[in-house]
Design a protein around this motif. Sequence first.
Motif, PDB file in Angstrom:
ATOM      1  N   CYS A  79      -5.984  -4.433  -9.051  1.00 60.33           N
ATOM      2  CA  CYS A  79      -7.088  -3.758  -9.725  1.00 60.33           C
ATOM      3  C   CYS A  79      -8.418  -4.388  -9.300  1.00 60.33           C
ATOM      4  O   CYS A  79      -8.587  -5.599  -9.365  1.00 60.33           O
ATOM      5  N   HIS A  80      -9.335  -3.548  -8.846  1.00 63.51           N
ATOM      6  CA  HIS A  80     -10.653  -4.021  -8.442  1.00 63.51           C
ATOM      7  C   HIS A  80     -11.672  -2.905  -8.662  1.00 63.51           C
ATOM      8  O   HIS A  80     -11.311  -1.761  -8.914  1.00 63.51           O
ATOM      9  N   THR A  81     -12.955  -3.225  -8.556  1.00 64.84           N
ATOM     10  CA  THR A  81     -14.020  -2.280  -8.871  1.00 64.84           C
ATOM     11  C   THR A  81     -14.481  -1.526  -7.632  1.00 64.84           C
ATOM     12  O   THR A  81     -14.781  -2.131  -6.600  1.00 64.84           O
ATOM     13  N   LEU A  82     -14.540  -0.210  -7.755  1.00 66.56           N
ATOM     14  CA  LEU A  82     -15.132   0.676  -6.757  1.00 66.56           C
ATOM     15  C   LEU A  82     -16.488   1.076  -7.312  1.00 66.56           C
ATOM     16  O   LEU A  82     -16.575   1.734  -8.340  1.00 66.56           O
ATOM     17  N   THR A  83     -17.556   0.637  -6.650  1.00 71.82           N
ATOM     18  CA  THR A  83     -18.899   0.875  -7.168  1.00 71.82           C
ATOM     19  C   THR A  83     -19.436   2.241  -6.737  1.00 71.82           C
ATOM     20  O   THR A  83     -18.863   2.903  -5.865  1.00 71.82           O
ATOM     21  N   VAL A  84     -20.539   2.634  -7.327  1.00 69.48           N
ATOM     22  CA  VAL A  84     -21.174   3.920  -7.052  1.00 69.48           C
ATOM     23  C   VAL A  84     -21.505   4.024  -5.560  1.00 69.48           C
ATOM     24  O   VAL A  84     -22.127   3.119  -4.989  1.00 69.48           O
ATOM     25  N   GLY A  85     -21.054   5.103  -4.916  1.00 67.07           N
ATOM     26  CA  GLY A  85     -21.356   5.341  -3.512  1.00 67.07           C
ATOM     27  C   GLY A  85     -20.579   4.489  -2.518  1.00 67.07           C
ATOM     28  O   GLY A  85     -20.791   4.592  -1.313  1.00 67.07           O
ATOM     29  N   GLU A  86     -19.659   3.672  -2.987  1.00 67.44           N
ATOM     30  CA  GLU A  86     -18.924   2.763  -2.102  1.00 67.44           C
ATOM     31  C   GLU A  86     -17.837   3.499  -1.320  1.00 67.44           C
ATOM     32  O   GLU A  86     -17.232   4.451  -1.795  1.00 67.44           O
ATOM     33  N   ARG A  87     -17.605   3.023  -0.104  1.00 71.82           N
ATOM     34  CA  ARG A  87     -16.528   3.531   0.765  1.00 71.82           C
ATOM     35  C   ARG A  87     -15.680   2.334   1.154  1.00 71.82           C
ATOM     36  O   ARG A  87     -16.125   1.474   1.911  1.00 71.82           O
ATOM     37  N   GLU A  88     -14.449   2.262   0.628  1.00 75.50           N
ATOM     38  CA  GLU A  88     -13.555   1.134   0.863  1.00 75.50           C
ATOM     39  C   GLU A  88     -12.458   1.508   1.844  1.00 75.50           C
ATOM     40  O   GLU A  88     -11.818   2.547   1.693  1.00 75.50           O
ATOM     41  N   TYR A  89     -12.213   0.637   2.793  1.00 73.34           N
ATOM     42  CA  TYR A  89     -11.098   0.807   3.719  1.00 73.34           C
ATOM     43  C   TYR A  89      -9.883   0.081   3.163  1.00 73.34           C
ATOM     44  O   TYR A  89      -9.990  -1.054   2.698  1.00 73.34           O
ATOM     45  N   HIS A  90      -8.735   0.737   3.182  1.00 76.49           N
ATOM     46  CA  HIS A  90      -7.477   0.130   2.743  1.00 76.49           C
ATOM     47  C   HIS A  90      -6.415   0.379   3.800  1.00 76.49           C
ATOM     48  O   HIS A  90      -6.306   1.488   4.328  1.00 76.49           O
ATOM     49  N   ALA A  91      -5.657  -0.655   4.092  1.00 72.63           N
ATOM     50  CA  ALA A  91      -4.534  -0.537   5.020  1.00 72.63           C
ATOM     51  C   ALA A  91      -3.474  -1.533   4.595  1.00 72.63           C
ATOM     52  O   ALA A  91      -3.770  -2.558   3.992  1.00 72.63           O
ATOM     53  N   SER A  92      -2.251  -1.208   4.925  1.00 77.94           N
ATOM     54  CA  SER A  92      -1.162  -2.127   4.655  1.00 77.94           C
ATOM     55  C   SER A  92      -0.685  -2.711   5.969  1.00 77.94           C
ATOM     56  O   SER A  92      -0.602  -2.013   6.979  1.00 77.94           O
ATOM     57  N   ARG A  93      -0.379  -3.979   5.952  1.00 72.83           N
ATOM     58  CA  ARG A  93       0.139  -4.645   7.153  1.00 72.83           C
ATOM     59  C   ARG A  93       1.610  -4.334   7.387  1.00 72.83           C
ATOM     60  O   ARG A  93       2.127  -4.569   8.462  1.00 72.83           O
ATOM     61  N   SER A  94       2.257  -3.843   6.373  1.00 69.00           N
ATOM     62  CA  SER A  94       3.675  -3.536   6.495  1.00 69.00           C
ATOM     63  C   SER A  94       3.862  -2.258   7.318  1.00 69.00           C
ATOM     64  O   SER A  94       3.263  -1.227   7.010  1.00 69.00           O
ATOM     65  N   PRO A  95       4.692  -2.292   8.346  1.00 67.16           N
ATOM     66  CA  PRO A  95       4.909  -1.087   9.147  1.00 67.16           C
ATOM     67  C   PRO A  95       5.673   0.000   8.387  1.00 67.16           C
ATOM     68  O   PRO A  95       5.684   1.150   8.795  1.00 67.16           O
ATOM     69  N   PHE A  96       6.298  -0.379   7.277  1.00 69.05           N
ATOM     70  CA  PHE A  96       7.082   0.580   6.499  1.00 69.05           C
ATOM     71  C   PHE A  96       6.337   1.094   5.274  1.00 69.05           C
ATOM     72  O   PHE A  96       6.881   1.870   4.507  1.00 69.05           O
ATOM     73  N   ALA A  97       5.108   0.659   5.087  1.00 65.13           N
ATOM     74  CA  ALA A  97       4.336   1.066   3.913  1.00 65.13           C
ATOM     75  C   ALA A  97       3.967   2.541   3.997  1.00 65.13           C
ATOM     76  O   ALA A  97       3.689   3.067   5.067  1.00 65.13           O
ATOM     77  N   GLN A  98       3.975   3.171   2.831  1.00 61.33           N
ATOM     78  CA  GLN A  98       3.531   4.549   2.687  1.00 61.33           C
ATOM     79  C   GLN A  98       2.533   4.583   1.545  1.00 61.33           C
ATOM     80  O   GLN A  98       2.795   4.041   0.468  1.00 61.33           O
ATOM     81  N   PHE A  99       1.391   5.211   1.761  1.00 62.82           N
ATOM     82  CA  PHE A  99       0.415   5.373   0.692  1.00 62.82           C
ATOM     83  C   PHE A  99       0.992   6.317  -0.351  1.00 62.82           C
ATOM     84  O   PHE A  99       1.499   7.384  -0.026  1.00 62.82           O
ATOM     85  N   ASP A 100       0.931   5.910  -1.637  1.00 62.76           N
ATOM     86  CA  ASP A 100       1.399   6.746  -2.727  1.00 62.76           C
ATOM     87  C   ASP A 100       0.237   7.421  -3.437  1.00 62.76           C
ATOM     88  O   ASP A 100       0.152   8.633  -3.504  1.00 62.76           O
ATOM     89  N   GLU A 101      -0.656   6.603  -4.030  1.00 62.73           N
ATOM     90  CA  GLU A 101      -1.756   7.166  -4.823  1.00 62.73           C
ATOM     91  C   GLU A 101      -2.769   6.082  -5.143  1.00 62.73           C
ATOM     92  O   GLU A 101      -2.544   4.901  -4.919  1.00 62.73           O
ATOM     93  N   VAL A 102      -3.891   6.521  -5.693  1.00 62.55           N
ATOM     94  CA  VAL A 102      -4.892   5.620  -6.244  1.00 62.55           C
ATOM     95  C   VAL A 102      -4.949   5.899  -7.731  1.00 62.55           C
ATOM     96  O   VAL A 102      -4.996   7.066  -8.142  1.00 62.55           O
ATOM     97  N   ARG A 103      -4.936   4.848  -8.540  1.00 67.90           N
ATOM     98  CA  ARG A 103      -5.001   4.975 -10.004  1.00 67.90           C
ATOM     99  C   ARG A 103      -6.179   4.194 -10.526  1.00 67.90           C
ATOM    100  O   ARG A 103      -6.574   3.191  -9.946  1.00 67.90           O
ATOM    101  N   THR A 104      -6.677   4.608 -11.670  1.00 67.52           N
ATOM    102  CA  THR A 104      -7.643   3.766 -12.376  1.00 67.52           C
ATOM    103  C   THR A 104      -6.859   2.704 -13.134  1.00 67.52           C
ATOM    104  O   THR A 104      -5.684   2.883 -13.452  1.00 67.52           O
ATOM    105  N   CYS A 105      -7.496   1.596 -13.397  1.00 68.99           N
ATOM    106  CA  CYS A 105      -6.810   0.505 -14.092  1.00 68.99           C
ATOM    107  C   CYS A 105      -7.762  -0.210 -15.040  1.00 68.99           C
ATOM    108  O   CYS A 105      -8.925   0.091 -15.080  1.00 68.99           O
TER     109      CYS A 105
END
Length: 105
Positions: A79-105
């Motif tokens: 859980c971390h803060t996404l600020t107004v107008g921010e564009r965050e890059y996310h990637a997984s180092r695992s070759p088997f990772a699959q993106f599921d979803e983004v949730r608020t927390c």
Amino acid sequence: MDIKRKISLAAAVLLSVGTLSLAASPAAATEQSSESARLALPSCIEIDQWNHNHLYVISHCTTSYNINVIWSGAPDSGCHTLTVGEREYHASRSPFAQFDEVRTC
């Protein structure tokens, strides 16, 4: 105990158990729907995914949100803060990772 009394007692027990389960169901449904509403991603947050394990999370919101990027086959972002107008890059180092979803927390 005679047979009529046993049947009456059994019926009373079954009736009370059924009443308790019916009484608990609306509360459980309300709790589950409020949990879903709390975790629902606002429509002002955009997900730009271009690979199974690379994405941007972009805020078009007028307020900051706490978010968590959920992966299958890899650890979540935490859980971390996404600020107004921010564009965050996310990637997984695992070759088997699959993106599921983004949730608020």
